[in-house]
Design a protein around this motif. Structure first.
Motif, PDB file in Angstrom:
ATOM      1  N   GLN A 111       0.684   4.258  -3.011  1.00 19.15           N
ATOM      2  CA  GLN A 111       0.458   5.683  -2.792  1.00 19.15           C
ATOM      3  C   GLN A 111       1.569   6.517  -3.420  1.00 19.15           C
ATOM      4  O   GLN A 111       1.314   7.517  -4.095  1.00 19.15           O
ATOM      5  CB  GLN A 111       0.391   5.980  -1.296  1.00 19.15           C
ATOM      6  CG  GLN A 111      -0.914   5.574  -0.624  1.00 19.15           C
ATOM      7  CD  GLN A 111      -0.917   5.986   0.838  1.00 19.15           C
ATOM      8  OE1 GLN A 111       0.008   5.679   1.577  1.00 19.15           O
ATOM      9  NE2 GLN A 111      -1.958   6.687   1.250  1.00 19.15           N
ATOM     10  N   TYR A 134       0.814  -1.224   0.000  1.00 20.66           N
ATOM     11  CA  TYR A 134       0.000   0.000   0.000  1.00 20.66           C
ATOM     12  C   TYR A 134       0.847   1.274   0.000  1.00 20.66           C
ATOM     13  O   TYR A 134       0.563   2.200  -0.773  1.00 20.66           O
ATOM     14  CB  TYR A 134      -0.956  -0.016   1.193  1.00 20.66           C
ATOM     15  CG  TYR A 134      -2.023   1.041   1.118  1.00 20.66           C
ATOM     16  CD1 TYR A 134      -3.241   0.800   0.491  1.00 20.66           C
ATOM     17  CD2 TYR A 134      -1.822   2.314   1.676  1.00 20.66           C
ATOM     18  CE1 TYR A 134      -4.220   1.781   0.420  1.00 20.66           C
ATOM     19  CE2 TYR A 134      -2.789   3.297   1.596  1.00 20.66           C
ATOM     20  CZ  TYR A 134      -3.987   3.023   0.970  1.00 20.66           C
ATOM     21  OH  TYR A 134      -4.945   4.000   0.884  1.00 20.66           O
ATOM     22  N   PRO A 135       1.901   1.375   0.799  1.00 24.26           N
ATOM     23  CA  PRO A 135       2.692   2.625   0.787  1.00 24.26           C
ATOM     24  C   PRO A 135       3.300   2.924  -0.583  1.00 24.26           C
ATOM     25  O   PRO A 135       3.311   4.082  -1.020  1.00 24.26           O
ATOM     26  CB  PRO A 135       3.775   2.359   1.839  1.00 24.26           C
ATOM     27  CG  PRO A 135       3.151   1.361   2.764  1.00 24.26           C
ATOM     28  CD  PRO A 135       2.334   0.464   1.880  1.00 24.26           C
ATOM     29  N   ASP A 175      -9.723  -1.785   3.178  1.00 30.00           N
ATOM     30  CA  ASP A 175     -10.349  -0.575   3.712  1.00 30.00           C
ATOM     31  C   ASP A 175      -9.679  -0.157   5.013  1.00 30.00           C
ATOM     32  O   ASP A 175      -9.470   1.038   5.266  1.00 30.00           O
ATOM     33  CB  ASP A 175     -11.845  -0.830   3.937  1.00 30.00           C
ATOM     34  CG  ASP A 175     -12.589   0.420   4.376  1.00 30.00           C
ATOM     35  OD1 ASP A 175     -12.422   1.476   3.719  1.00 30.00           O
ATOM     36  OD2 ASP A 175     -13.327   0.350   5.376  1.00 30.00           O
ATOM     37  N   VAL A 231      -6.582  -0.604   5.920  1.00 27.97           N
ATOM     38  CA  VAL A 231      -5.269  -0.014   5.651  1.00 27.97           C
ATOM     39  C   VAL A 231      -5.429   1.399   5.098  1.00 27.97           C
ATOM     40  O   VAL A 231      -4.686   2.317   5.484  1.00 27.97           O
ATOM     41  CB  VAL A 231      -4.467  -0.904   4.687  1.00 27.97           C
ATOM     42  CG1 VAL A 231      -3.206  -0.181   4.201  1.00 27.97           C
ATOM     43  CG2 VAL A 231      -4.079  -2.207   5.375  1.00 27.97           C
ATOM     44  N   ARG A 232      -6.378   1.616   4.203  1.00 31.30           N
ATOM     45  CA  ARG A 232      -6.534   2.975   3.675  1.00 31.30           C
ATOM     46  C   ARG A 232      -7.088   3.933   4.722  1.00 31.30           C
ATOM     47  O   ARG A 232      -6.956   5.149   4.589  1.00 31.30           O
ATOM     48  CB  ARG A 232      -7.414   2.976   2.425  1.00 31.30           C
ATOM     49  CG  ARG A 232      -8.873   2.690   2.652  1.00 31.30           C
ATOM     50  CD  ARG A 232      -9.678   2.984   1.392  1.00 31.30           C
ATOM     51  NE  ARG A 232     -11.075   2.598   1.542  1.00 31.30           N
ATOM     52  CZ  ARG A 232     -12.032   2.961   0.699  1.00 31.30           C
ATOM     53  NH1 ARG A 232     -11.743   3.712  -0.347  1.00 31.30           N
ATOM     54  NH2 ARG A 232     -13.273   2.565   0.885  1.00 31.30           N
ATOM     55  N   GLN A 233      -7.693   3.397   5.787  1.00 37.27           N
ATOM     56  CA  GLN A 233      -8.181   4.234   6.884  1.00 37.27           C
ATOM     57  C   GLN A 233      -7.102   4.508   7.925  1.00 37.27           C
ATOM     58  O   GLN A 233      -7.346   5.233   8.891  1.00 37.27           O
ATOM     59  CB  GLN A 233      -9.387   3.566   7.564  1.00 37.27           C
ATOM     60  CG  GLN A 233     -10.592   3.353   6.673  1.00 37.27           C
ATOM     61  CD  GLN A 233     -11.230   4.637   6.193  1.00 37.27           C
ATOM     62  OE1 GLN A 233     -11.005   5.699   6.768  1.00 37.27           O
ATOM     63  NE2 GLN A 233     -12.028   4.554   5.143  1.00 37.27           N
ATOM     64  N   GLY A 234      -5.906   3.925   7.738  1.00 35.62           N
ATOM     65  CA  GLY A 234      -4.809   4.241   8.631  1.00 35.62           C
ATOM     66  C   GLY A 234      -4.159   3.074   9.337  1.00 35.62           C
ATOM     67  O   GLY A 234      -3.132   3.244   9.988  1.00 35.62           O
ATOM     68  N   ALA A 235      -4.738   1.876   9.234  1.00 36.28           N
ATOM     69  CA  ALA A 235      -4.116   0.699   9.859  1.00 36.28           C
ATOM     70  C   ALA A 235      -2.808   0.378   9.147  1.00 36.28           C
ATOM     71  O   ALA A 235      -2.648   0.640   7.951  1.00 36.28           O
ATOM     72  CB  ALA A 235      -5.068  -0.501   9.792  1.00 36.28           C
ATOM     73  N   LEU A 236      -1.867  -0.179   9.877  1.00 34.42           N
ATOM     74  CA  LEU A 236      -0.593  -0.548   9.282  1.00 34.42           C
ATOM     75  C   LEU A 236      -0.783  -1.709   8.321  1.00 34.42           C
ATOM     76  O   LEU A 236      -1.450  -2.696   8.652  1.00 34.42           O
ATOM     77  CB  LEU A 236       0.413  -0.935  10.369  1.00 34.42           C
ATOM     78  CG  LEU A 236       0.927   0.193  11.269  1.00 34.42           C
ATOM     79  CD1 LEU A 236       1.820  -0.376  12.354  1.00 34.42           C
ATOM     80  CD2 LEU A 236       1.685   1.229  10.438  1.00 34.42           C
TER      81      LEU A 236
END
Length: 298
Positions: free
Chosen positions: A240, A236-237, A264, A266-271
């Motif tokens: 982005q 994910y990083p 979802d 991870v995109r909300q901030g979970a690692l």
């Protein structure tokens, strides 16, 4: 990044399709793609049925609904059906064949450029954008570096037009190739013209093993897919950082709600996890069937 649900690539029967989308209506998805992209003989839902389903989904959820067209056209009747799909007048279309691009460009409407259009560089992207492409789905074998280069090249070529959205295939069996021959029918000694829609007996495709018994490919009618499930959740990083706007999750028979929930979160901030099951080699510019941790590039 937005989450999208790609079109169902496998031959599911009508009740299974309707039940699946009824479940997907409650999921945190931003875009839902509908339609048959692999074989015109799969008629569990007609175009009118897909349009009716699209209207139902628009009432049941906030996701954008897109109609996906066939990837490999082989008959005049398929071209006629594609024209009707492109002229639906209600929904954006995902063009998976240049015939669809021609129809849509002539009408002056925007469209999604599917992975099968094989856009690999900024020059091709600029050409298709001039035809109306608003969202680019890179071929599944594209790496993060290739997408960054194509993005930069496009921005050098086009000064005024905005960059199309970039949607990366992030989860599911990778659609690698299409052929005029139906491999599922061939494996079962059935002629393509009288296949009896035998691919419906394989709701996640037919596994192909190497001589050593290792998973090699998945056969899905005229489509050849990866044996392993491609999964970019741990990446994910870097998605982005590459300027990706949307992540496409390809439907499977079971567990899609859990897959969507993981992306979802991870995109909300979970690692993101350090590693996941499946493969992600292509994203790192390596053989697609491998995992990045096997290659030492994590």
């Amino acid at each position: 990044m937005q989450l999208t649900l790609g079109p169902v690539l496998f031959a599911w029967e009508r009740p299974q399709l309707l039940d699946f989308y009824a479940e997907m209506a409650s999921q945190p998805l931003d875009v839902i793609y509908l339609g048959e992209t692999v074989c015109s003989k799969r008629r569990a839902l007609s175009l009118d049925d897909w349009l009716g389903l699209a209207r139902d989904l628009r009432e049941a959820c906030k996701a954008e609904i897109v109609l996906s067209g066939l990837t490999l056209l082989e008959a005049a009747s398929e071209l006629s059906s594609l024209r009707r799909l492109c002229e639906n007048g209600e929904l954006m279309v995902e063009a998976n064949d240049l015939g669809a691009v021609q129809f849509l460009a002539a009408k002056g409407v925007g469209f999604v450029g599917g992975a099968a259009l094989n856009i690999y560089n900024g020059h091709a992207l600029a050409e298709l954008t001039a035809c109306g492409l608003q969202r680019w789905v890179p071929p599944v074998e594209c790496s993060a570096e290739l997408i960054r280069q194509a993005r930069g090249q496009y921005l050098e070529l086009v000064d005024v037009a905005p960059l199309p959205q970039i949607e990366v295939f992030a989860y599911g069996h990778l659609p690698l190739a299409y052929s005029a021959r139906c491999f599922t029918a061939r494996a079962l000694n059935k002629p393509k013209d009288d296949c009896e829609i035998c691919c419906q007996n394989y709701p996640e495709g037919m596994a192909v093993l190497s001589q050593e018994g290792a998973p090699l490919f998945t056969l899905n009618g005229i489509q050849t897919m990866s044996a392993s499930v491609h999964n970019l959740l741990a990446d994910y990083p870097s998605l982005q950082a590459s300027g990706v706007d949307l992540l496409r999750l390809s439907p499977r028979v079971q567990g899609m709600a859990e897959v969507i929930a993981a992306f979802d979160a991870v995109r909300q901030g979970a690692l993101p996890p350090l590693a996941v099951q499946g493969c992600n080699g292509y994203w790192h510019g390596r053989p697609g069937m491998l995992r990045a941790e096997e290659l030492g590039v994590c």
